[in-house]
Design a protein around this motif. Structure first.
Motif, PDB file in Angstrom:
ATOM      1  N   ALA A  76       0.868  -1.212   0.088  1.00  0.00           N
ATOM      2  CA  ALA A  76      -0.112  -0.067   0.091  1.00  0.00           C
ATOM      3  C   ALA A  76       0.963   1.226  -0.064  1.00  0.00           C
ATOM      4  O   ALA A  76       0.493   2.161  -0.598  1.00  0.00           O
ATOM      5  CB  ALA A  76      -1.076   0.156   1.352  1.00  0.00           C
ATOM      6  N   CYS A  77       1.961   1.189   0.793  1.00  0.00           N
ATOM      7  CA  CYS A  77       2.992   2.319   0.878  1.00  0.00           C
ATOM      8  C   CYS A  77       3.560   2.653  -0.670  1.00  0.00           C
ATOM      9  O   CYS A  77       3.402   3.849  -1.138  1.00  0.00           O
ATOM     10  CB  CYS A  77       4.089   2.137   1.681  1.00  0.00           C
ATOM     11  N   ILE A  78       4.065   1.725  -1.410  1.00  0.00           N
ATOM     12  CA  ILE A  78       4.369   1.816  -2.590  1.00  0.00           C
ATOM     13  C   ILE A  78       3.262   2.352  -3.587  1.00  0.00           C
ATOM     14  O   ILE A  78       3.585   3.241  -4.441  1.00  0.00           O
ATOM     15  CB  ILE A  78       5.118   0.370  -3.154  1.00  0.00           C
ATOM     16  N   SER A  79       2.084   1.610  -3.700  1.00  0.00           N
ATOM     17  CA  SER A  79       0.960   2.260  -4.253  1.00  0.00           C
ATOM     18  C   SER A  79       0.579   3.559  -4.290  1.00  0.00           C
ATOM     19  O   SER A  79       0.353   4.479  -5.069  1.00  0.00           O
ATOM     20  CB  SER A  79      -0.070   1.306  -4.087  1.00  0.00           C
ATOM     21  N   CYS A  80       0.505   4.071  -2.911  1.00  0.00           N
ATOM     22  CA  CYS A  80       0.379   5.553  -2.518  1.00  0.00           C
ATOM     23  C   CYS A  80       1.391   6.350  -3.025  1.00  0.00           C
ATOM     24  O   CYS A  80       1.213   7.279  -3.708  1.00  0.00           O
ATOM     25  CB  CYS A  80       0.353   5.710  -1.046  1.00  0.00           C
TER      26      CYS A  80
END
Length: 352
Positions: A76-80
């Protein structure tokens, strides 16, 4: 009258819009407030709601990415972070990318972002040390040497973390003459630990300089007495100095810590069960025989089980030996009814 009504409607719309903006801004403030109290869970929810109506607010997106990273949700961090335009990527964004991919063991992406940070922000020693450590761990000591050496010679030669990775990269490439003075310096500056002494011992042993190797192996064992490889090398060097009693003691200690008795016993029991299920009786017999060596409680059932497997594999000599050993120890069995049955069967088998 109509004009007054129109003005009133416009005023109400403006007021409602202002209230909406105030509510939205409040979400951001609430998220920040939660984060200041280390309440990442609720901060994440506030930032998510805020970004629903303000998707282009980059600072809010960075804060949300940071929240995901704090709870280990690296996907989720990378996607954000991926929603931030490439020309707006900051140093801290790069660092979040780097650590997220590092925790996902994505070696290619770790190298990509690590090298990018090293190039754009060459004084970021934390990332440089981490990247060098990553390369050493990935068996790429040449890359670790390049990254660490570049920092040491161009930025700061005093950073011990980077010097440690630099020294280790040289050791891994068998450049012992270069690694030794670095490790000696690290020890003098406070890194006097198991790793430094053990690696120095390996370097000196290879030169060979057994006197210095002995000194550092002995120090390493004081820091960590359960490392089988270190104990083995210490025993080898002691043997070279004819310190036979110490050498034998450390060879035996090396064996004991490399295969703890409790774990060995459980392992051989599981192996025996598998071999028995597949009708490999000779293998199962050998497993139970080894159980007798590693069982500190000396359970008589190990002798009985070994005997049964030797009978099944038609090894009469060993079967007789273990039946006799079982009968000599059977009185120690706690279940007396079971003991009586097994003793009776073992005596009948001995007669045969």
């Amino acid at each position: 009258m109509k004009q007054f009504r129109l003005i009133l409607i416009l005023w109400l719309c403006m007021a409602m819009n202002a209230m909406g903006n105030e509510t939205t801004a409040n979400l951001l403030q609430q998220g920040d407030s939660c984060l200041s109290r280390y309440d990442v869970f609720h901060a994440t929810q506030y930032y998510q709601k805020y970004l629903e109506t303000n998707p282009s607010h980059l600072e809010a997106r960075r804060k949300l990415a940071s929240c995901y990273r704090k709870v280990g949700n690296y996907t989720a961090c990378i996607s954000c972070l991926d929603k931030i335009p490439s020309d707006s990527i900051h140093h801290e964004d790069m660092r979040m990318y780097y650590y997220a991919y590092l925790n996902q063991n994505n070696n290619d992406k770790v190298s990509l972002w690590g090298e990018r940070i090293a190039s754009s922000f060459p004084y970021d020693s934390e990332i440089i040390a981490s990247l060098a450590s990553h390369y050493n761990g990935a068996n790429q000591p040449g890359k670790a040497e390049e990254v660490a050496k570049n920092y040491i010679y161009k930025c700061d030669s005093t950073n011990l973390y980077i010097n440690k990775e630099y020294a280790y990269s040289l050791f891994m490439q068998f450049k012992y003459d270069e690694a030794i003075p670095l490790y000696e310096k690290l020890i003098a500056q406070g890194f006097d630990n198991f790793e430094s002494n053990f690696i120095l011992g390996l370097c000196y042993e290879d030169l060979p300089d057994n006197e210095k190797a002995l000194k550092h192996y002995q120090k390493a064992v004081l820091f960590k007495s359960d490392n089988a490889t270190c104990l083995f090398h210490l025993a080898l060097v002691e043997k070279a100095f004819n310190m036979d009693s110490l050498s034998m003691a450390h060879f035996n200690q090396s064996l004991e810590v490399s295969l703890p008795k409790g774990r060995a016993l459980r392992t051989y029991k599981w192996l025996a069960d598998l071999h028995f299920q597949h009708n490999r009786y000779a293998d199962a017999a050998r497993d139970f025989e080894l159980c007798t060596l590693y069982d500190e409680e000396d359970n008589p059932l190990n002798y009985y089980n070994a005997a049964q497997m030797f009978i099944a594999s038609k090894n009469k000599l060993k079967a007789k030996l273990y039946l006799q050993m079982f009968l000599a120890n059977a009185n120690r069995l706690e279940d007396k009814k079971e003991a009586a049955q097994l003793i009776s069967k073992a005596k009948e088998q001995l007669k045969q």
